[in-house]
Write an enzyme that holds these catalytic residues in place. Structure first.
Site, PDB file in Angstrom:
ATOM      1  N   HIS A 107      14.973   7.686   1.898  1.00 40.44           N
ATOM      2  CA  HIS A 107      14.381   7.434   3.212  1.00 40.44           C
ATOM      3  C   HIS A 107      14.897   6.131   3.822  1.00 40.44           C
ATOM      4  O   HIS A 107      14.228   5.527   4.653  1.00 40.44           O
ATOM      5  CB  HIS A 107      12.851   7.439   3.122  1.00 40.44           C
ATOM      6  CG  HIS A 107      12.289   8.787   2.775  1.00 40.44           C
ATOM      7  ND1 HIS A 107      10.994   8.988   2.361  1.00 40.44           N
ATOM      8  CD2 HIS A 107      12.864  10.021   2.789  1.00 40.44           C
ATOM      9  CE1 HIS A 107      10.799  10.286   2.126  1.00 40.44           C
ATOM     10  NE2 HIS A 107      11.916  10.928   2.376  1.00 40.44           N
ATOM     11  N   PRO A 157       0.825  -1.215   0.000  1.00 43.74           N
ATOM     12  CA  PRO A 157       0.000   0.000   0.000  1.00 43.74           C
ATOM     13  C   PRO A 157       0.858   1.264   0.000  1.00 43.74           C
ATOM     14  O   PRO A 157       1.982   1.246   0.510  1.00 43.74           O
ATOM     15  CB  PRO A 157      -0.798  -0.099   1.304  1.00 43.74           C
ATOM     16  CG  PRO A 157      -0.044  -1.056   2.169  1.00 43.74           C
ATOM     17  CD  PRO A 157       0.686  -1.983   1.258  1.00 43.74           C
ATOM     18  N   ASP A 158       0.344   2.355  -0.579  1.00 42.94           N
ATOM     19  CA  ASP A 158       1.058   3.624  -0.444  1.00 42.94           C
ATOM     20  C   ASP A 158       0.613   4.283   0.871  1.00 42.94           C
ATOM     21  O   ASP A 158      -0.021   3.628   1.705  1.00 42.94           O
ATOM     22  CB  ASP A 158       0.869   4.519  -1.682  1.00 42.94           C
ATOM     23  CG  ASP A 158      -0.540   5.057  -1.846  1.00 42.94           C
ATOM     24  OD1 ASP A 158      -1.395   4.805  -0.965  1.00 42.94           O
ATOM     25  OD2 ASP A 158      -0.801   5.736  -2.853  1.00 42.94           O
ATOM     26  N   PHE A 159       0.959   5.520   1.067  1.00 45.23           N
ATOM     27  CA  PHE A 159       0.659   6.162   2.344  1.00 45.23           C
ATOM     28  C   PHE A 159      -0.609   6.999   2.293  1.00 45.23           C
ATOM     29  O   PHE A 159      -1.458   6.914   3.171  1.00 45.23           O
ATOM     30  CB  PHE A 159       1.856   7.035   2.783  1.00 45.23           C
ATOM     31  CG  PHE A 159       3.089   6.210   2.995  1.00 45.23           C
ATOM     32  CD1 PHE A 159       3.312   5.569   4.190  1.00 45.23           C
ATOM     33  CD2 PHE A 159       4.002   6.030   1.959  1.00 45.23           C
ATOM     34  CE1 PHE A 159       4.425   4.766   4.375  1.00 45.23           C
ATOM     35  CE2 PHE A 159       5.124   5.233   2.142  1.00 45.23           C
ATOM     36  CZ  PHE A 159       5.335   4.606   3.348  1.00 45.23           C
ATOM     37  N   ARG A 160      -0.738   7.817   1.237  1.00 47.91           N
ATOM     38  CA  ARG A 160      -1.740   8.867   1.266  1.00 47.91           C
ATOM     39  C   ARG A 160      -2.939   8.658   0.348  1.00 47.91           C
ATOM     40  O   ARG A 160      -3.799   9.534   0.288  1.00 47.91           O
ATOM     41  CB  ARG A 160      -1.075  10.214   0.979  1.00 47.91           C
ATOM     42  CG  ARG A 160      -0.133  10.626   2.096  1.00 47.91           C
ATOM     43  CD  ARG A 160       0.615  11.914   1.858  1.00 47.91           C
ATOM     44  NE  ARG A 160       1.540  12.168   2.966  1.00 47.91           N
ATOM     45  CZ  ARG A 160       2.737  11.571   3.120  1.00 47.91           C
ATOM     46  NH1 ARG A 160       3.169  10.727   2.209  1.00 47.91           N
ATOM     47  NH2 ARG A 160       3.475  11.835   4.169  1.00 47.91           N
ATOM     48  N   CYS A 210      20.381  -0.589  16.841  1.00 48.49           N
ATOM     49  CA  CYS A 210      19.857  -0.096  18.108  1.00 48.49           C
ATOM     50  C   CYS A 210      19.808   1.433  18.069  1.00 48.49           C
ATOM     51  O   CYS A 210      20.778   2.063  17.652  1.00 48.49           O
ATOM     52  CB  CYS A 210      20.764  -0.573  19.240  1.00 48.49           C
ATOM     53  SG  CYS A 210      20.414   0.204  20.827  1.00 48.49           S
ATOM     54  N   CYS A 266      18.066  -4.501  21.471  1.00 53.00           N
ATOM     55  CA  CYS A 266      19.504  -4.656  21.288  1.00 53.00           C
ATOM     56  C   CYS A 266      20.030  -5.862  22.060  1.00 53.00           C
ATOM     57  O   CYS A 266      19.668  -6.064  23.226  1.00 53.00           O
ATOM     58  CB  CYS A 266      20.202  -3.390  21.760  1.00 53.00           C
ATOM     59  SG  CYS A 266      21.957  -3.376  21.428  1.00 53.00           S
ATOM     60  N   ASN A 269      11.150   5.005  -1.417  1.00 46.04           N
ATOM     61  CA  ASN A 269      10.611   3.723  -0.983  1.00 46.04           C
ATOM     62  C   ASN A 269      11.617   2.935  -0.146  1.00 46.04           C
ATOM     63  O   ASN A 269      12.819   3.010  -0.359  1.00 46.04           O
ATOM     64  CB  ASN A 269      10.142   2.913  -2.188  1.00 46.04           C
ATOM     65  CG  ASN A 269       9.021   3.617  -2.938  1.00 46.04           C
ATOM     66  OD1 ASN A 269       8.438   4.571  -2.411  1.00 46.04           O
ATOM     67  ND2 ASN A 269       8.726   3.171  -4.131  1.00 46.04           N
ATOM     68  N   ILE A 270      11.077   2.164   0.766  1.00 45.04           N
ATOM     69  CA  ILE A 270      11.895   1.408   1.716  1.00 45.04           C
ATOM     70  C   ILE A 270      11.740  -0.088   1.459  1.00 45.04           C
ATOM     71  O   ILE A 270      12.142  -0.907   2.272  1.00 45.04           O
ATOM     72  CB  ILE A 270      11.473   1.757   3.162  1.00 45.04           C
ATOM     73  CG1 ILE A 270       9.960   1.553   3.357  1.00 45.04           C
ATOM     74  CG2 ILE A 270      11.846   3.202   3.475  1.00 45.04           C
ATOM     75  CD1 ILE A 270       9.454   1.890   4.749  1.00 45.04           C
ATOM     76  N   ASP A 271      11.148  -0.422   0.319  1.00 41.66           N
ATOM     77  CA  ASP A 271      10.807  -1.828   0.064  1.00 41.66           C
ATOM     78  C   ASP A 271      11.906  -2.610  -0.656  1.00 41.66           C
ATOM     79  O   ASP A 271      11.761  -3.813  -0.880  1.00 41.66           O
ATOM     80  CB  ASP A 271       9.491  -1.925  -0.732  1.00 41.66           C
ATOM     81  CG  ASP A 271       9.495  -1.086  -2.007  1.00 41.66           C
ATOM     82  OD1 ASP A 271      10.582  -0.906  -2.610  1.00 41.66           O
ATOM     83  OD2 ASP A 271       8.415  -0.609  -2.402  1.00 41.66           O
TER      84      ASP A 271
HETATM   85  P1  OAD Z   1       2.214   8.796  -0.998  1.00 42.95           P
HETATM   86  O1  OAD Z   1       1.314   7.742  -0.512  1.00 42.95           O
HETATM   87  O2  OAD Z   1       2.217  10.083  -0.271  1.00 42.95           O
HETATM   88  O3  OAD Z   1       1.901   9.151  -2.515  1.00 42.95           O
HETATM   89  C1  OAD Z   1       1.762   8.135  -3.482  1.00 42.95           C
HETATM   90  C2  OAD Z   1       1.355   8.792  -4.801  1.00 42.95           C
HETATM   91  O4  OAD Z   1       1.310   7.777  -5.783  1.00 42.95           O
HETATM   92  C3  OAD Z   1      -0.022   9.438  -4.756  1.00 42.95           C
HETATM   93  O5  OAD Z   1       0.017  10.661  -5.445  1.00 42.95           O
HETATM   94  C4  OAD Z   1      -0.910   8.416  -5.465  1.00 42.95           C
HETATM   95  O6  OAD Z   1      -1.985   9.016  -6.146  1.00 42.95           O
HETATM   96  C5  OAD Z   1       0.062   7.815  -6.439  1.00 42.95           C
HETATM   97  N1  OAD Z   1      -0.225   6.428  -6.840  1.00 42.95           N
HETATM   98  C6  OAD Z   1      -0.640   5.386  -6.089  1.00 42.95           C
HETATM   99  N2  OAD Z   1      -0.734   4.264  -6.814  1.00 42.95           N
HETATM  100  C7  OAD Z   1      -0.361   4.597  -8.077  1.00 42.95           C
HETATM  101  C8  OAD Z   1      -0.243   3.883  -9.307  1.00 42.95           C
HETATM  102  N3  OAD Z   1      -0.516   2.565  -9.404  1.00 42.95           N
HETATM  103  N4  OAD Z   1       0.156   4.557 -10.395  1.00 42.95           N
HETATM  104  C9  OAD Z   1       0.445   5.889 -10.340  1.00 42.95           C
HETATM  105  N5  OAD Z   1       0.351   6.618  -9.211  1.00 42.95           N
HETATM  106  C10 OAD Z   1      -0.029   5.977  -8.092  1.00 42.95           C
HETATM  107  O7  OAD Z   1       3.684   8.163  -1.067  1.00 42.95           O
HETATM  108  P2  OAD Z   1       5.092   8.914  -1.144  1.00 42.95           P
HETATM  109  O8  OAD Z   1       4.997  10.135  -1.983  1.00 42.95           O
HETATM  110  O9  OAD Z   1       6.108   7.901  -1.487  1.00 42.95           O
HETATM  111  O10 OAD Z   1       8.069   8.128   4.511  1.00 42.95           O
HETATM  112  O11 OAD Z   1       5.285   9.328   0.363  1.00 42.95           O
HETATM  113  C11 OAD Z   1       6.447  10.001   0.784  1.00 42.95           C
HETATM  114  C12 OAD Z   1       6.858   9.561   2.168  1.00 42.95           C
HETATM  115  O12 OAD Z   1       5.779   9.718   3.079  1.00 42.95           O
HETATM  116  C13 OAD Z   1       7.195   8.086   2.275  1.00 42.95           C
HETATM  117  O13 OAD Z   1       8.531   7.828   1.905  1.00 42.95           O
HETATM  118  C14 OAD Z   1       6.945   7.755   3.719  1.00 42.95           C
HETATM  119  C15 OAD Z   1       5.767   8.639   4.028  1.00 42.95           C
HETATM  120  O14 OAD Z   1       5.768   9.209   5.299  1.00 42.95           O
HETATM  121  C16 OAD Z   1       8.754   7.107   5.136  1.00 42.95           C
HETATM  122  O15 OAD Z   1       8.457   5.957   5.027  1.00 42.95           O
HETATM  123  C17 OAD Z   1       9.924   7.510   5.933  1.00 42.95           C
END
Ligand code: OAD
Length: 273
Positions: free
Chosen positions: A131, A38-41, A139, A163, A112-114
């Site tokens: 990231h 899953p993504d974040f937002r 630790c 640790c 990405n951290i994956d």
């Molecule tokens: P977000 O979840 O903030 O954004 C993901 C973006 O990808 C959104 O604009 C979605 O619309 C888009 N998206 C999702 N699926 C897609 C697909 N199949 N094709 C095209 N676009 C798609 O993720 P990041 O921008 O990576 O920090 O978030 C930045 C950081 O916020 C992450 O690195 C994480 C989080 O806090 C840490 O893990 C430290």
């Protein structure tokens, strides 16, 4: 070297004409959603929308160092779903790997951290994991590294690892992921300047909400095309004359570009492995 029009066809011509030899790519969680991570937002499916059960002050707290020090459990509940090993790189990862194979990838900046960039075969010297990643852990008190096999066991049980260094440190163990309130790796700052030498920039699958990463597309010199492969328009993408917006699923956008480049078969073959 500007594009003849703001389209993927013009981007393909730009590449095929040999005018893009130093391609800089900037990625986020959206390039891994097709792998089942899953993504974040994203409003319905994003991690932050599904953290209610963890009882956090706000979703971002799960990646906040100060919160983690007090309550590491929510992070480890989440880590179980994010831990590398069970996922396969997407078409988008494979496309970036293909750019590297063709000697066209100048640098990849990923949030990405994956670890799927490495899994896709992109050479590690071309990757900046801005990231951090799940590839190592230590630790948070004495900084002693922690063994991967033990980490894997703890993550599988959503257990908080502590640790094990002789001397009874007992501090919390955390993957080398950059949490809020932590500095980004030096490599991020060292390699950032490479963007000024780019002759094409691809921004893929990121909401550009988290700084300083979100500022990277602004380092692309004016007149250098920037292409956005994302569900939605983000950051300043689309405001410059040479910006191309490929809105929608990034794998679909990448396949379209590969078609236009004449690389489609090669892409699919490499993706299937
Ligand atoms: P977000 O979840 O903030 O954004 C993901 C973006 O990808 C959104 O604009 C979605 O619309 C888009 N998206 C999702 N699926 C897609 C697909 N199949 N094709 C095209 N676009 C798609 O993720 P990041 O921008 O990576 O920090 O978030 C930045 C950081 O916020 C992450 O690195 C994480 C989080 O806090 C840490 O893990 C430290």
């Amino acid at each position: 070297e500007t594009l003849r029009e703001r389209s993927l066809a013009a981007v393909a011509d730009h590449i095929n004409a040999g005018r893009a030899r130093r391609i800089v790519v900037m990625t986020g969680a959206g390039i891994s959603t097709a792998a089942g991570i899953p993504d974040f937002r994203s409003p319905e499916t994003g991690l932050y929308a599904n953290l209610a059960k963890l009882d956090l002050p706000e979703p971002e707290a799960v990646f906040d160092l100060r919160f983690f020090e007090k309550n590491p459990k929510p992070f480890y509940v989440l880590a179980k779903d994010l831990y590398p090993g069970n996922f396969h790189p997407t078409v988008s990862h494979t496309f970036i790997s293909l750019l590297a194979k063709k000697g066209l990838l100048h640098q990849l900046f990923t949030q990405n951290i994956d670890c799927l960039e490495r899994a896709a075969g992109i050479p590690s010297e071309l990757i900046v994991e801005a990231h951090g990643s799940f590839a190592s852990q230590r630790c948070i008190e004495c900084k002693a590294p922690y063994p991967e096999d033990l980490m894997r066991e703890h993550v599988a049980r959503a257990d908080v690892p502590r640790c094990i260094r002789a001397g009874d440190c007992g501090g919390l163990v955390k993957p080398d992921i950059v949490f809020f309130h932590e500095a980004l790796p030096m490599l991020f700052y060292d390699r950032k300047d490479l963007i000024e030498k780019a002759d094409l920039a691809l921004v893929m699958g990121t909401s550009l909400q988290v700084h300083p990463f979100a500022g990277l597309p602004n380092y692309v010199p004016e007149g250098v095309p920037r292409v956005l492969f994302n569900m939605e328009r983000v950051g300043s993408l689309g405001t410059q004359a040479d910006d191309v917006l490929a809105l929608g699923d990034c794998d679909a956008g990448v396949r379209e570009l590969a078609d236009l480049l004449g690389w489609r078969e090669e892409l699919e073959a490499q993706w299937r492995g």
